[in-house]
Design a protein around this motif. Structure first.
Motif, PDB file in Angstrom:
ATOM      1  N   ASN A 116      22.177 109.750  71.375  1.00  0.00           N
ATOM      2  CA  ASN A 116      22.117 109.883  72.812  1.00  0.00           C
ATOM      3  C   ASN A 116      23.675 109.743  73.142  1.00  0.00           C
ATOM      4  O   ASN A 116      24.098 110.586  73.798  1.00  0.00           O
ATOM      5  CB  ASN A 116      21.428 108.999  73.654  1.00  0.00           C
ATOM      6  CG  ASN A 116      20.030 109.485  73.779  1.00  0.00           C
ATOM      7  OD1 ASN A 116      19.465 110.214  74.429  1.00  0.00           O
ATOM      8  ND2 ASN A 116      19.113 108.920  72.784  1.00  0.00           N
ATOM      9  N   LEU A 117      24.356 108.886  72.606  1.00  0.00           N
ATOM     10  CA  LEU A 117      25.997 108.672  72.768  1.00  0.00           C
ATOM     11  C   LEU A 117      26.606 109.782  72.010  1.00  0.00           C
ATOM     12  O   LEU A 117      27.721 110.350  72.938  1.00  0.00           O
ATOM     13  CB  LEU A 117      26.523 107.327  72.237  1.00  0.00           C
ATOM     14  CG  LEU A 117      25.879 106.283  73.047  1.00  0.00           C
ATOM     15  CD1 LEU A 117      26.637 104.975  72.622  1.00  0.00           C
ATOM     16  CD2 LEU A 117      26.234 106.244  74.578  1.00  0.00           C
ATOM     17  N   ALA A 118      26.263 110.393  70.962  1.00  0.00           N
ATOM     18  CA  ALA A 118      26.899 111.598  70.659  1.00  0.00           C
ATOM     19  C   ALA A 118      26.853 112.767  71.432  1.00  0.00           C
ATOM     20  O   ALA A 118      27.639 113.525  71.650  1.00  0.00           O
ATOM     21  CB  ALA A 118      26.272 111.971  69.072  1.00  0.00           C
ATOM     22  N   GLN A 119      25.564 113.042  72.007  1.00  0.00           N
ATOM     23  CA  GLN A 119      25.285 114.130  72.947  1.00  0.00           C
ATOM     24  C   GLN A 119      26.268 113.676  74.249  1.00  0.00           C
ATOM     25  O   GLN A 119      26.963 114.736  74.702  1.00  0.00           O
ATOM     26  CB  GLN A 119      23.984 114.238  73.246  1.00  0.00           C
ATOM     27  CG  GLN A 119      22.924 114.699  72.171  1.00  0.00           C
ATOM     28  CD  GLN A 119      21.446 114.690  72.498  1.00  0.00           C
ATOM     29  OE1 GLN A 119      21.000 113.873  73.588  1.00  0.00           O
ATOM     30  NE2 GLN A 119      20.835 115.379  71.890  1.00  0.00           N
ATOM     31  N   SER A 120      26.307 112.742  74.469  1.00  0.00           N
ATOM     32  CA  SER A 120      27.174 112.593  75.931  1.00  0.00           C
ATOM     33  C   SER A 120      28.623 112.784  75.639  1.00  0.00           C
ATOM     34  O   SER A 120      28.928 113.409  76.734  1.00  0.00           O
ATOM     35  CB  SER A 120      26.842 110.947  76.355  1.00  0.00           C
ATOM     36  OG  SER A 120      27.637 110.751  77.503  1.00  0.00           O
TER      37      SER A 120
END
Length: 257
Positions: A116-120
């Motif tokens: 999720n942080l990678a996507q963000s």
């Protein structure tokens, strides 16, 4: 307390080459689009092929060295799109105000958080690129409003359209924002964590906002292109008219002579 730090290198990564370089770390999960390493006890590195790198419980030196190795040159992490969240353990799962509350940190939990942080941070990079495109097209929109025309060549127009379409294609290829890892579907706690992360990071609405902005930019460019085509068509019509008049005058002069 632990820290999760995510960065985006603003380019796609060759995971097969990176895997050959990271032989000192334990590879615990891998797929075509990502690598997940365990570097220490409860320390992780997550590398996503669209350019995101996420760290949990890693020292600043390890973070800087890893980013330099992956990017193949000196890369200052402060210049990259980034996200930082604190990780705390307790009895409940929650995400709020820069903190992620989990029951425990394990491989699957780390995977959900880091994806999720990678996507963000990838979205952050695309927001920056979209804003840059929008600012440039806005210049020509203001010119059109004030003067009824704009200073934009055919080559510049093609480049703008190409950048817009490539950005849209990259987002479609890189970000599967509605997808979750298989582990999230098989475990209630992981599913809750994934849902709350997407909600806190505003993943879906940010993705939609970028798509809407790119569509608006594309519509503006299409309008500019239509105006430009009309301008050139009118010019060609006048050239044809002038050539016809020239022929008529030439015929008249020949008859008079």
């Amino acid at each position: 307390m632990s820290l999760a730090k995510a960065f985006h290198l603003e380019r796609r990564l060759q995971l097969n080459l990176i895997r050959n370089q990271f032989t000192n770390f334990k590879l615990i999960k891998r797929e075509r689009s990502f690598l997940l390493y365990e570097v220490t006890n409860n320390g992780y590195i997550y590398i996503k092929d669209y350019g995101s790198v996420v760290f949990i419980n890693c020292t600043d030196d390890l973070i800087e060295n890893t980013l330099n190795i992956i990017s193949n040159h000196k890369k200052n992490s402060t210049d990259l799109p980034s996200e930082t969240y604190k990780l705390t353990t307790g009895n409940e799962i929650d995400v709020d105000f820069g903190e992620i509350h989990i029951k425990e940190l394990n491989h699957d939990i780390a995977h959900i958080i880091m994806l999720n942080l990678a996507q963000s941070v990838a979205l952050m990079n695309y927001v920056n690129k979209t804003s840059d495109l929008h600012s440039k097209t806005l210049v020509y929109s203001k010119q059109l409003e004030k003067t009824g025309t704009f200073k934009l060549s055919k080559l510049q127009m093609r480049k703008f359209i190409g950048r817009t379409m490539n950005l849209k294609n990259n987002i479609a290829e890189d970000l599967f924002v509605f997808d979750s890892p298989d582990v999230a579907w098989n475990n209630k706690d992981l599913s809750v964590l994934d849902y709350k992360l997407k909600d806190e990071l505003d993943i879906v609405s940010r993705h939609q906002s970028i798509e809407n902005s790119l569509n608006a930019i594309k519509e503006n460019l299409d309008l500019f292109n239509d105006i430009m085509q009309h301008k050139y068509s009118s010019m060609l019509e006048w050239i044809i008219i002038i050539l016809i008049l020239f022929e008529v005058v030439q015929v008249i002069i020949e008859k008079l002579i």
